[in-house]
Design an enzyme around this catalytic site. Structure first.
Site, PDB file in Angstrom:
ATOM      1  CG  HIS A  38      -1.980   1.186   1.248  1.00  0.00           C
ATOM      2  ND1 HIS A  38      -3.343   0.838   1.386  1.00  0.00           N
ATOM      3  CD2 HIS A  38      -1.990   2.676   1.036  1.00  0.00           C
ATOM      4  CE1 HIS A  38      -4.029   2.058   1.202  1.00  0.00           C
ATOM      5  NE2 HIS A  38      -3.026   2.911   1.118  1.00  0.00           N
ATOM      6  CG  HIS A  40      -1.287   6.601  -2.422  1.00  0.00           C
ATOM      7  ND1 HIS A  40      -2.649   6.450  -3.163  1.00  0.00           N
ATOM      8  CD2 HIS A  40      -1.586   5.783  -1.255  1.00  0.00           C
ATOM      9  CE1 HIS A  40      -3.503   5.888  -2.284  1.00  0.00           C
ATOM     10  NE2 HIS A  40      -2.774   5.555  -1.201  1.00  0.00           N
ATOM     11  NE  ARG A  93       2.116  21.566 -14.048  1.00  0.00           N
ATOM     12  CZ  ARG A  93       2.348  22.937 -13.776  1.00  0.00           C
ATOM     13  NH1 ARG A  93       2.463  23.627 -14.775  1.00  0.00           N
ATOM     14  NH2 ARG A  93       1.806  23.349 -12.386  1.00  0.00           N
ATOM     15  N   GLY A 194      -9.060   8.289  -1.719  1.00  0.00           N
ATOM     16  CA  GLY A 194      -9.506   9.909  -1.279  1.00  0.00           C
ATOM     17  C   GLY A 194     -10.219   9.607  -0.255  1.00  0.00           C
ATOM     18  CD  GLU A 224      -6.978   6.997   4.929  1.00  0.00           C
ATOM     19  OE1 GLU A 224      -7.792   6.936   3.803  1.00  0.00           O
ATOM     20  OE2 GLU A 224      -5.947   7.255   5.268  1.00  0.00           O
TER      21      GLU A 224
HETATM   22  N1  LIG Z   1      -4.065   7.774   3.040  1.00  0.00           N
HETATM   23  C1  LIG Z   1      -4.823   8.149   2.061  1.00  0.00           C
HETATM   24  N2  LIG Z   1      -6.194   7.845   1.794  1.00  0.00           N
HETATM   25  C2  LIG Z   1      -6.795   7.879   0.590  1.00  0.00           C
HETATM   26  N3  LIG Z   1      -6.452   8.189  -0.374  1.00  0.00           N
HETATM   27  C3  LIG Z   1      -4.900   8.543  -0.466  1.00  0.00           C
HETATM   28  C4  LIG Z   1      -4.289   8.444   0.548  1.00  0.00           C
HETATM   29  N4  LIG Z   1      -3.115   8.850   0.238  1.00  0.00           N
HETATM   30  C5  LIG Z   1      -3.041   9.058  -1.135  1.00  0.00           C
HETATM   31  N5  LIG Z   1      -4.120   9.137  -1.546  1.00  0.00           N
HETATM   32  C6  LIG Z   1      -4.835   8.995  -2.895  1.00  0.00           C
HETATM   33  O1  LIG Z   1      -5.401  10.525  -3.271  1.00  0.00           O
HETATM   34  C7  LIG Z   1      -6.371  10.332  -4.152  1.00  0.00           C
HETATM   35  C8  LIG Z   1      -7.196  11.207  -3.972  1.00  0.00           C
HETATM   36  C9  LIG Z   1      -7.605  12.174  -5.305  1.00  0.00           C
HETATM   37  C10 LIG Z   1      -8.940  12.763  -4.961  1.00  0.00           C
HETATM   38  O2  LIG Z   1      -9.606  12.680  -3.812  1.00  0.00           O
HETATM   39  C11 LIG Z   1      -9.375  13.776  -5.928  1.00  0.00           C
HETATM   40  C12 LIG Z   1     -10.616  14.471  -5.808  1.00  0.00           C
HETATM   41  C13 LIG Z   1     -11.053  15.113  -6.929  1.00  0.00           C
HETATM   42  C14 LIG Z   1     -10.153  15.486  -8.059  1.00  0.00           C
HETATM   43  C15 LIG Z   1      -9.101  14.728  -8.147  1.00  0.00           C
HETATM   44  C16 LIG Z   1      -8.224  15.145  -9.386  1.00  0.00           C
HETATM   45  O3  LIG Z   1      -7.184  14.503  -9.508  1.00  0.00           O
HETATM   46  O4  LIG Z   1      -8.433  16.086 -10.210  1.00  0.00           O
HETATM   47  C17 LIG Z   1      -8.686  14.165  -7.207  1.00  0.00           C
HETATM   48  C18 LIG Z   1      -6.882   9.143  -4.126  1.00  0.00           C
HETATM   49  O5  LIG Z   1      -7.111   8.572  -5.442  1.00  0.00           O
HETATM   50  C19 LIG Z   1      -5.557   8.202  -3.830  1.00  0.00           C
HETATM   51  O6  LIG Z   1      -4.673   7.688  -4.592  1.00  0.00           O
HETATM   52 ZN   LIG Z   2      -3.576   4.889   0.693  1.00  0.00          ZN
END
Ligand SMILES: Nc1ncnc2c1ncn2[C@@H]1O[C@H](CCC(=O)c2cccc(C(=O)O)c2)[C@@H](O)[C@H]1O
Ligand SMILES: [Zn+2]
Length: 364
Positions: A38, A40, A93, A194, A224
């Site tokens: 796990h 990212h 990017r 997320g 979580e």
């Molecule tokens: N501890 C964590 N617990 C949960 N997730 C975690 C954790 N750590 C990292 N993430 C990551 O954060 C992303 C969140 C991205 C997200 O919410 C979002 C919302 C609106 C728009 C966009 C965009 O890209 O435009 C993105 C997740 O997909 C995940 O891979």
């Molecule tokens: Zn995570």
């Protein structure tokens, strides 16, 4: 800064055998072959890479000074963490940024003797920001192959839906994961990440159904930042085979018994839970309850540089919380191998490496 367990900070002295033991355990962990389940992709960008990308893109609010990143990566709550996380996503990017990031993440994993890692990638976040989808897949695959040849670390991918971005992101992630022309060779699983509040798991069932039908394994985040009912939803609707975090499972004895009986592993990330304020202190972390209930516990780092940690440190934290010696730590490493999506031969290989290393370390 997060509540980081640093065994070298234990007062050392000629009479302090506990301190010497803790230092030895650190040495043992540093050389132990490991699997990381796990972690990212963007959340693994080292301060050097983040600072380098920030300097390249001065329109970003991310500091270009690695020292300033420590403050920038101090979070007031989970929503703040996601906000900061997305500011780093904004720095990636081009396909070359993707390749460089992936390759450097693999280098950091290899340095910690990680033999196998399932890296969670959010392709929607990159394609919606204009990176060509095929070029994105080529970039991660190119880095995966280079990492295996050069570092001996086997990488596999988990594509996750950023749930808060809505069903459009679910559709796009499913399309990217299941279209033959795009689907990367290293892809093994399908996730959901997320925030959880206001993002019910059941709505993602049709997407997980499609991914599972295409041969992917189900590994959503759940429990979580919300209660055990979210973990039940992940099991019932998303057919989860492992749970990302699952921290709140400790509040539900029946759920713990179910996880234990069905060998559904929890991907525990102790320091992450403190850094995002999902759990108040390390000593209040429910990892002990999980072990007591017979749940298959794996130790992971989540977004290591953002949380001021790495996988070795997470093992040291777990050893302290669970009062483990070398054999106990090696068992945790073997849990990760068991819960991984490696094939049987791959599992036997890493397990063998763990046993050989441990026997060598403990030999008189
Ligand atoms: N501890 C964590 N617990 C949960 N997730 C975690 C954790 N750590 C990292 N993430 C990551 O954060 C992303 C969140 C991205 C997200 O919410 C979002 C919302 C609106 C728009 C966009 C965009 O890209 O435009 C993105 C997740 O997909 C995940 O891979
Ligand atoms: Zn995570």
């Amino acid at each position: 800064m997060t509540d980081r367990f640093d065994a070298s900070a234990v007062p050392a002295g000629p009479t302090s055998s506990a301190a010497a033991g803790a230092r030895d355990l650190h040495g043992f962990i540093a050389g132990l072959p490991k699997a990381e389940l796990h972690v990212h992709h963007v959340g693994s960008a080292s301060p050097r890479i983040v600072a380098e990308l920030a300097a390249r893109h001065p329109d970003s609010k991310v500091p270009s000074d690695p020292e300033a990143l420590v403050d920038y990566f101090t979070f007031t709550d989970f929503a703040h963490f996601i906000d900061v996380y997305l500011s780093v996503v904004d720095l990636i990017r081009t396909p070359e940024d993707v390749r460089l990031l992936t390759y450097e993440v693999a280098r950091d994993l290899a340095r910690q003797q990680v033999r196998y890692a399932e890296l969670t990638i959010t392709p929607f976040s990159s394609t919606r920001r204009g990176i060509d989808e095929l070029a994105f897949m080529e970039a991660i695959e190119d880095a995966r192959k280079a990492a295996e040849t050069e570092f001996g670390t086997v990488l596999r991918w988990c594509f996750d839906i950023p749930g808060e971005a809505g069903l459009e992101s679910a559709e796009e992630t499913t399309r990217l994961a299941t279209t033959d022309r795009l689907r990367p060779e290293g892809l093994v699983s399908f996730g959901l990440g997320g925030p959880e509040i206001g993002v019910p798991r059941p709505q993602f069932k049709p997407y997980f159904d499609r991914a599972i039908a295409a041969g992917l394994r189900s590994v959503p985040h759940a429990g979580e930042t919300t209660g055990p009912e979210t973990v039940w939803d992940a099991l019932t609707y998303l057919r989860a085979e492992r749970i990302g975090h699952g921290t709140s499972s400790a509040q539900d004895e029946k759920l713990l018994a179910h996880l234990a009986e069905h060998r559904i592993a929890l991907e525990v990330c102790p320091t992450s839970n403190i850094a995002t304020r999902a759990v108040r202190t390390l000593d209040e972390h429910p990892i002990k309850e999980f072990v007591k209930a017979g749940v298959l516990v794996t130790i992971n780092s989540d977004d290591p540089p953002m949380f001021g940690t790495d996988l070795d440190n997470e093992y040291a934290v777990a050893a302290r919380l669970l009062d483990l010696d070398e054999r106990g730590v090696a068992d945790l490493a073997k849990n990760a191998v068991e819960a991984s999506f490696l094939d049987d031969a791959g599992k036997a290989r890493v397990r063998g490496e763990i046993d050989t290393y441990t026997a060598g370390w403990l030999a008189p």
